[in-house]
Design a protein around this motif. Structure first.
Motif, PDB file in Angstrom:
ATOM      1  N   VAL A 157       0.858  -1.185   0.000  1.00 27.99           N
ATOM      2  CA  VAL A 157       0.000   0.000   0.000  1.00 27.99           C
ATOM      3  C   VAL A 157       0.894   1.235   0.000  1.00 27.99           C
TER       4      VAL A 157
ATOM      5  N   ASP B  98       1.753   5.265   0.346  1.00 32.49           N
ATOM      6  CA  ASP B  98       1.280   6.305   1.267  1.00 32.49           C
ATOM      7  C   ASP B  98       0.222   7.202   0.632  1.00 32.49           C
TER       8      ASP B  98
ATOM      9  N   ARG C 131      -3.279   5.419   0.566  1.00 33.79           N
ATOM     10  CA  ARG C 131      -3.874   4.814   1.755  1.00 33.79           C
ATOM     11  C   ARG C 131      -5.267   5.365   2.052  1.00 33.79           C
TER      12      ARG C 131
END
Length: 233
Positions: free
Chosen positions: A212, A214, A217
């Motif tokens: 994932v 940043d 997210r």
């Protein structure tokens, strides 16, 4: 084991180098300690670790670095570099100048590393996604996750070989239904395939772990599967 394999596969090169070298050196050290102990000539921990660092670590690194290389000249330079590194490490540990025999002793390691690279390339070629030219939501509707592959996207579905569809990841996430969630610059996933959401990875129901990013997210905030990083397993 599948989760570990998925983590290793999707990790950055630096992470794979640390993992592969560390595991190889530690396993060799354990074998060396047991073998020397049972033969009546116990080895020290330093001796067991240094042998692996000198004679195994450079070739493990050569395998990881050589997997994506296509030119024979690049592989030759890589293997020469691994041999020189191995010799330098031995000189640094033993404080003795290298001999011609020391160079000859590197040949078996180089051959094993070369065979490993060839085997990995062969396996990767066999597993290469089949390229298809179909487009449309029916391909996305049956998938679990997709990965960017240049002008194509790899369409992954549990229990099936991935296919390549000619499209960009941005187009897939913006213009197809059901809606895919972008979780990384290279990955998107269907919400129904998600089992749990961790701080830096998404774990799918088939055990696949995807990274994932940043900046993506926030896309996962609407899914009630988020697990705080303190609870990651």
């Amino acid at each position: 084991m599948q989760a570990i394999a998925q983590y290793y596969t999707h990790s950055a090169l630096q992470t794979r180098l640390v993992i592969s070298i560390g595991v190889a050196v530690l396993l060799n050290a354990v074998y060396c300690l047991i073998y020397r102990y049972t033969s009546g000539n116990p080895a020290t921990l330093f001796e067991a670790l240094s042998w692996g660092i000198i004679n195994i670590a450079p070739w493990v690194a050569a395998v990881e670095l050589g997997r994506p290389l296509k030119k024979v000249s690049h592989l030759i330079l890589l293997f020469l570099g691994a041999a020189v590194l191995s010799l330098c490490l031995e000189v640094a540990v033993k404080l003795d100048p290298p001999t011609a025999f020391d160079l000859i002793r590197r040949i078996p390691g180089a051959l094993i590393a070369l065979a490993a690279i060839g085997t990995l390339k062969f396996v990767a070629r066999r597993k290469q996604p089949k390229r298809v030219e179909q487009s449309g939501s029916f391909m996305i509707a049956s998938c679990d996750w997709v990965r960017s592959a240049g002008n194509y996207v790899e369409i992954h579905r549990q229990g099936s070989q991935p296919n390549l569809m000619r499209a960009t990841l941005a187009h897939i996430t913006n213009h197809t239904k059901p809606k895919l969630i972008r979780i990384h610059r290279r990955y998107a996933v269907l919400p129904r395939a998600i089992d749990r959401i961790e701080h830096s990875h998404v774990r799918l129901k088939d055990g696949t772990r995807l990274p994932v990013g940043d900046r993506y997210r926030q896309e996962l905030s609407g899914i009630n599967l988020f697990t705080p990083s303190s609870q990651n397993r």
